[in-house]
Write an enzyme that holds these catalytic residues in place. Structure first.
Site, PDB file in Angstrom:
ATOM      1  N   GLY A 192       2.073   2.269  10.707  1.00 30.83           N
ATOM      2  CA  GLY A 192       2.689   3.556  10.352  1.00 30.83           C
ATOM      3  C   GLY A 192       3.733   4.045  11.346  1.00 30.83           C
ATOM      4  O   GLY A 192       4.118   3.346  12.294  1.00 30.83           O
TER       5      GLY A 192
ATOM      6  N   ASN B 119       0.871  -1.185   0.000  1.00 32.65           N
ATOM      7  CA  ASN B 119       0.000   0.000   0.000  1.00 32.65           C
ATOM      8  C   ASN B 119       0.905   1.231   0.000  1.00 32.65           C
ATOM      9  O   ASN B 119       1.467   1.584   1.031  1.00 32.65           O
ATOM     10  CB  ASN B 119      -0.900  -0.027   1.248  1.00 32.65           C
ATOM     11  CG  ASN B 119      -1.748   1.239   1.359  1.00 32.65           C
ATOM     12  OD1 ASN B 119      -1.855   2.017   0.403  1.00 32.65           O
ATOM     13  ND2 ASN B 119      -2.356   1.448   2.516  1.00 32.65           N
ATOM     14  N   TRP B 120       1.029   1.836  -1.171  1.00 28.32           N
ATOM     15  CA  TRP B 120       1.949   2.981  -1.298  1.00 28.32           C
ATOM     16  C   TRP B 120       1.383   4.256  -0.679  1.00 28.32           C
ATOM     17  O   TRP B 120       2.083   5.260  -0.573  1.00 28.32           O
ATOM     18  CB  TRP B 120       2.254   3.239  -2.771  1.00 28.32           C
ATOM     19  CG  TRP B 120       3.209   2.274  -3.383  1.00 28.32           C
ATOM     20  CD1 TRP B 120       3.858   1.239  -2.759  1.00 28.32           C
ATOM     21  CD2 TRP B 120       3.647   2.256  -4.752  1.00 28.32           C
ATOM     22  NE1 TRP B 120       4.670   0.591  -3.650  1.00 28.32           N
ATOM     23  CE2 TRP B 120       4.550   1.184  -4.889  1.00 28.32           C
ATOM     24  CE3 TRP B 120       3.353   3.034  -5.874  1.00 28.32           C
ATOM     25  CZ2 TRP B 120       5.172   0.883  -6.102  1.00 28.32           C
ATOM     26  CZ3 TRP B 120       3.966   2.734  -7.077  1.00 28.32           C
ATOM     27  CH2 TRP B 120       4.874   1.670  -7.181  1.00 28.32           C
TER      28      TRP B 120
ATOM     29  N   GLU C  69      -5.508  -5.231  10.531  1.00 30.13           N
ATOM     30  CA  GLU C  69      -4.522  -4.170  10.713  1.00 30.13           C
ATOM     31  C   GLU C  69      -4.844  -3.409  11.999  1.00 30.13           C
ATOM     32  O   GLU C  69      -5.610  -2.427  11.965  1.00 30.13           O
ATOM     33  CB  GLU C  69      -4.581  -3.184   9.541  1.00 30.13           C
ATOM     34  CG  GLU C  69      -4.161  -3.756   8.217  1.00 30.13           C
ATOM     35  CD  GLU C  69      -3.470  -2.688   7.376  1.00 30.13           C
ATOM     36  OE1 GLU C  69      -2.342  -2.924   6.963  1.00 30.13           O
ATOM     37  OE2 GLU C  69      -4.058  -1.617   7.166  1.00 30.13           O
TER      38      GLU C  69
ATOM     39  N   GLY D 294       2.827  -1.295   4.356  1.00 24.86           N
ATOM     40  CA  GLY D 294       2.830   0.140   4.069  1.00 24.86           C
ATOM     41  C   GLY D 294       4.238   0.627   3.769  1.00 24.86           C
ATOM     42  O   GLY D 294       4.747   0.490   2.658  1.00 24.86           O
TER      43      GLY D 294
HETATM   44  C1  PEP Z   1      -0.827   0.225   6.390  1.00 28.27           C
HETATM   45  O1  PEP Z   1      -1.018   1.424   6.580  1.00 28.27           O
HETATM   46  O2  PEP Z   1      -1.642  -0.462   5.747  1.00 28.27           O
HETATM   47  C2  PEP Z   1       0.389  -0.364   6.928  1.00 28.27           C
HETATM   48  C3  PEP Z   1       0.395  -1.636   7.154  1.00 28.27           C
HETATM   49  O3  PEP Z   1       1.426   0.494   7.175  1.00 28.27           O
HETATM   50  P1  PEP Z   1       2.870   0.145   7.776  1.00 28.27           P
HETATM   51  O4  PEP Z   1       3.344  -1.145   7.145  1.00 28.27           O
HETATM   52  O5  PEP Z   1       3.728   1.292   7.405  1.00 28.27           O
HETATM   53  O6  PEP Z   1       2.693  -0.003   9.259  1.00 28.27           O
END
Ligand code: PEP
Length: 252
Positions: A170, A9-10, A164, A233
Site C-alpha cells: 500500500g 485486489n481492488w 504479503e 493492490g
Molecule cells: C495488497 O494490499 O494486497 C497489495 C498488494 O497492495 P499494493 O499492491 O497496493 O501494495
C-alpha cells in the site's frame, strides 16, 4: 508449465458499478489472448454478481467471507452466497482485515467454511517488520500453522498462499520486498507446508507475492523470485499498469 496466477485486489474501489464494469472490461481485454496466466479480480462484494456476468477470461473473487454458514450475522456474506453467484476465489486473512481484528483462529474458520463450499482460498500471510533475530520467520510459521490447522491435504489444490509483507503493502509501504527476499520466504513457506502435508502433496501449491507489485518489478519477481504469480493492490486499479503486469508475466 504451470500457469501463473495474477490476482487484483481492488479493496474498497472503484466507487461506482459503472467504473467497476469499465475497469473489468479493460482488464479482460488485456487478459483475453493470454494462455499462460489465470487472472482473477477480487472486487467489493457489491459488484461481484455483475462482474461475474461480464466474466469470460477473467474470473472474479471476493475479498473476504464469513465463517458461519447462515443466520443472524448482520453485514456478513456467506460462502454459499458467493458460490451461488458463481464466485470461485476468496481472499482470506488480508493484512487489512487482520488489522481490523481478524485472528488466525477466525481465518482458520473462514478457510474451512469456504473450502466446504468449493471455493479456492488465497491465504495472505506476512510479517509487520523484519527483526535482526529473525523472529518474523516464527511469526509467519505460526500464521500458516494456525490458519491451516485441521485442514487435510486433499484440500491443498484449493489453497494459494500469498506472501504479503505488511511493510511492503500500500501507500505506506517502506519499500517493496526484493525478489531474493521473496524467494527465501517462499522456500520457507514450502518447507512448513511440506512438513505438514508431505512433499508430494505440495508440489503444485502456488506461493505468490504481493506488496507494491508494478510493471517495473514484475519481471524480476518472476525470474529471480520464481514467483507463481502476484497479488496486486494499487496497480490493479490502473488498467494500463495491470495490463503491463499481465503482458510481462505472459511473456516470461
Ligand atoms: C495488497 O494490499 O494486497 C497489495 C498488494 O497492495 P499494493 O499492491 O497496493 O501494495
Amino acid at each position: 508449465m504451470a500457469r501463473k496466477i495474477i490476482i487484483g485486489n481492488w479493496k474498497m474501489n472503484p466507487l461506482s458499478l459503472r467504473q467497476a464494469e469499465d475497469l473489468f472490461r479493460s482488464i479482460q481485454k488485456s487478459a483475453s489472448s493470454k494462455t499462460k496466466i489465470n487472472t482473477i479480480i477480487c472486487s467489493p462484494f457489491l459488484y461481484l454478481e455483475k462482474l461475474k456476468k461480464l466474466s469470460k477470461k477473467v474470473l472474479v473473487g471476493s475479498q473476504d467471507v464469513f465463517y458461519e454458514e447462515k443466520g443472524a450475522y448482520t453485514g456478513e456474506i456467506s460462502a454459499e452466497m458467493l458460490k451461488d453467484i458463481g464466485v470461485k476465489y476468496v481472499i482470506i486473512g488480508h493484512s487489512e482485515r487482520r488489522a481490523m481484528g481478524e485472528s488466525n483462529i477466525d481465518i482458520n474458520k473462514k478457510i474451512k467454511m469456504a473450502l466446504s463450499f468449493g471455493l479456492t482460498i488465497i491465504l495472505c500471510v506476512g510479517e509487520h517488520e523484519r527483526d535482526e533475530s529473525h523472529e518474523y520467520l516464527n511469526f509467519i510459521k505460526t500464521q500458516i500453522e494456525e490458519c491451516l490447522k485441521g485442514i487435510v491435504k486433499s484440500f491443498l489444490p484449493k489453497i494459494i498462499i500469498a506472501y504479503e509483507p505488511v511493510w511492503a503493502i500500500g501507500r505506506n509501504a517502506v519499500r517493496e520486498a526484493t525478489p531474493k527476499e521473496f524467494l527465501e520466504i517462499s522456500i520457507f513457506i514450502r518447507k512448513i507446508l511440506s512438513d505438514k502435508f508431505g512433499a508430494k502433496a505440495i508440489e503444485k501449491t502456488k506461493v505468490i507475492y504481493g506488496g507494491s507489485v508494478n510493471p517495473k518489478n514484475t519481471a524480476d519477481f518472476l525470474k529471480e523470485g520464481e514467483t507463481d504469480g502476484f497479488l496486486v493492490g494499487r496497480d490493479s486499479l490502473d488498467p494500463e499498469k495491470f495490463g503491463e503486469i499481465i503482458n510481462i508475466t505472459e511473456n516470461i
